[in-house]
Scaffold this active site. Structure first.
Site, PDB file in Angstrom:
ATOM      1  N   HIS A 178      -4.543   8.082   0.828  1.00 15.44           N
ATOM      2  CA  HIS A 178      -5.011   8.476   2.144  1.00 15.44           C
ATOM      3  C   HIS A 178      -6.499   8.895   1.899  1.00 15.44           C
ATOM      4  O   HIS A 178      -7.128   8.639   2.915  1.00 15.44           O
ATOM      5  CB  HIS A 178      -4.455  10.036   2.392  1.00 15.44           C
ATOM      6  N   LEU A 231      -1.568  14.924   0.917  1.00 15.05           N
ATOM      7  CA  LEU A 231      -2.571  13.842   0.767  1.00 15.05           C
ATOM      8  C   LEU A 231      -2.614  13.191  -0.742  1.00 15.05           C
ATOM      9  O   LEU A 231      -2.689  13.974  -1.593  1.00 15.05           O
ATOM     10  CB  LEU A 231      -3.793  14.238   1.343  1.00 15.05           C
ATOM     11  N   HIS A 232      -2.734  12.076  -0.853  1.00 18.24           N
ATOM     12  CA  HIS A 232      -3.139  11.281  -2.323  1.00 18.24           C
ATOM     13  C   HIS A 232      -4.317  10.344  -2.056  1.00 18.24           C
ATOM     14  O   HIS A 232      -4.726  10.311  -0.995  1.00 18.24           O
ATOM     15  CB  HIS A 232      -1.929  10.630  -2.799  1.00 18.24           C
ATOM     16  N   LEU A 287       1.057   4.199  -4.372  1.00 18.20           N
ATOM     17  CA  LEU A 287       1.010   5.679  -4.227  1.00 18.20           C
ATOM     18  C   LEU A 287       1.603   6.036  -2.904  1.00 18.20           C
ATOM     19  O   LEU A 287       1.760   5.346  -1.876  1.00 18.20           O
ATOM     20  CB  LEU A 287      -0.447   6.149  -4.098  1.00 18.20           C
ATOM     21  N   GLN A 340       4.483  -0.618   9.939  1.00 19.42           N
ATOM     22  CA  GLN A 340       4.110   0.414  10.570  1.00 19.42           C
ATOM     23  C   GLN A 340       2.642  -0.315  11.199  1.00 19.42           C
ATOM     24  O   GLN A 340       2.493   0.043  12.259  1.00 19.42           O
ATOM     25  CB  GLN A 340       3.991   1.564   9.933  1.00 19.42           C
TER      26      GLN A 340
HETATM   27  O1  PAF Z   1       2.079   6.704   8.043  1.00 14.88           O
HETATM   28  C1  PAF Z   1       2.290   8.080   8.280  1.00 14.88           C
HETATM   29  O2  PAF Z   1       2.077   9.021   7.636  1.00 14.88           O
HETATM   30  C2  PAF Z   1       2.816   8.276   9.556  1.00 14.88           C
HETATM   31  O3  PAF Z   1       3.617   7.473  10.007  1.00 14.88           O
HETATM   32  C3  PAF Z   1       2.035   8.331  10.729  1.00 14.88           C
HETATM   33  C4  PAF Z   1       1.219   7.240  11.039  1.00 14.88           C
HETATM   34  C5  PAF Z   1       0.905   9.655  10.514  1.00 14.88           C
HETATM   35  C6  PAF Z   1       2.814   8.870  11.879  1.00 14.88           C
HETATM   36  O4  PAF Z   1       3.435  10.125  11.797  1.00 14.88           O
END
Ligand code: PAF
Length: 287
Positions: A38, A34-35, A185, A154
């Site tokens: 996040h 985590l950065h 990041l 995504q």
């Molecule tokens: O963005 C991410 O870290 C991943 O693609 C996710 C959304 C947690 C799915 O594994």
């Protein structure tokens, strides 16, 4: 410290209890390491919900290269410390055996949105992402789920999955957090040497340069691409994978730019792949 649980029935029970007490559920799915990007997702989830769940799971289904999966940073103790600063209520850390106890046969595919940009270079990646996010949504049943705009494709895939499958969750996109020199990041930045870290800034520089050319009136995507590609021919350790100008929601490539677009790119610096994108015109927007 947030409550930590690794098993699905425990998560279902804890979240149900929170919901029975009238709490709204905010969910931040992550792969850990985590950065500050996040952290921003979690803070927004904290601001908008009474109960915040973070999942940490390095999802094998979405890795197209075994070396990338093997060397993905795993930093649970530090991640828990980040979660406790928010504070997050519950951290879900399933094992691969917990989420995939037998061969996975049901998948979520979002074709069309995944044929170009990263999808063209990472076969099966978005199928793996959509499938694990659908599973996590079914376990956590959040009211709102938070994703970074850095992973624009995504985010588009997840929004489309949620709409097409009538999933009862609001998907919230959060703007990219950048270093002072513009580098977005990313957990993968940890792999870069000091020299590679410098070279990595070529990616946001290229995207910003494309925005400047659009500001100046250039309207042809191929002219912009041809002008900028040489930026990546100066150093053996950096390679441009793609540079695209696309329509922001369908992600369809645009040749003549007559309206808002997303400028996206992926580069390799040594053996590390980095992605980035920015909107034009204007800054990044929420939702
Ligand atoms: O963005 C991410 O870290 C991943 O693609 C996710 C959304 C947690 C799915 O594994």
């Amino acid at each position: 410290m947030p409550e930590l649980a690794s098993f699905i029935p425990a998560i279902v029970e804890i979240v149900k209890n929170a919901r029975d007490h009238g709490r709204s559920i905010g969910f931040v799915p992550t792969m850990g390491a985590l950065h500050a990007g996040h952290l921003k997702l979690m803070q927004e989830a904290r601001r908008e919900n009474n109960f915040v769940v973070v999942s940490i799971f390095v999802n094998p289904l979405q890795f197209d290269r075994k070396d990338d999966l093997d060397r993905y940073p795993r930093t649970l103790a530090a991640d828990m410390a980040v979660c406790s600063t928010v504070p997050v209520d519950l951290v879900f850390t399933p094992s691969a055996a917990e989420l995939y106890p037998r061969e996975q046969r049901a998948f979520v595919d979002v074709p069309g949105l995944t044929n170009h940009l990263c999808g063209a270079f990472r076969p099966g990646h978005f199928r793996g992402v959509a499938t694990v996010v659908a599973k996590l949504f079914n376990i956590v049943r959040p009211d709102r789920a938070y994703f970074g705009e850095k992973d624009a494709q995504q985010l588009a895939v997840i929004r489309r999955m949620v709409e097409d499958l009538n999933m009862p969750v609001a998907v919230v996109g959060i703007p990219t957090v950048r270093e002072p020199d513009g580098l977005a990041l990313s957990s993968r930045n940890k792999h870069l040497t000091a020299e590679q870290r410098q070279l990595a800034t070529l990616l946001p520089q290229m995207i910003n340069e494309a925005r400047s050319r659009l500001d100046e009136g250039e309207r042809s995507a191929s002219t912009i691409r041809e002008a900028l590609e040489p930026m990546f021919r100066t150093h053996a350790d950096v390679r441009l994978e793609y540079f695209e100008i696309v329509e922001p929601s369908t992600l369809a490539p645009v040749e003549r730019i007559d309206g808002p677009v997303l400028i996206a790119g992926a580069i390799w610096v040594g053996s590390t792949r980095l992605i980035d994108n920015m909107r034009w015109p204007g800054g990044q927007e929420r939702n």
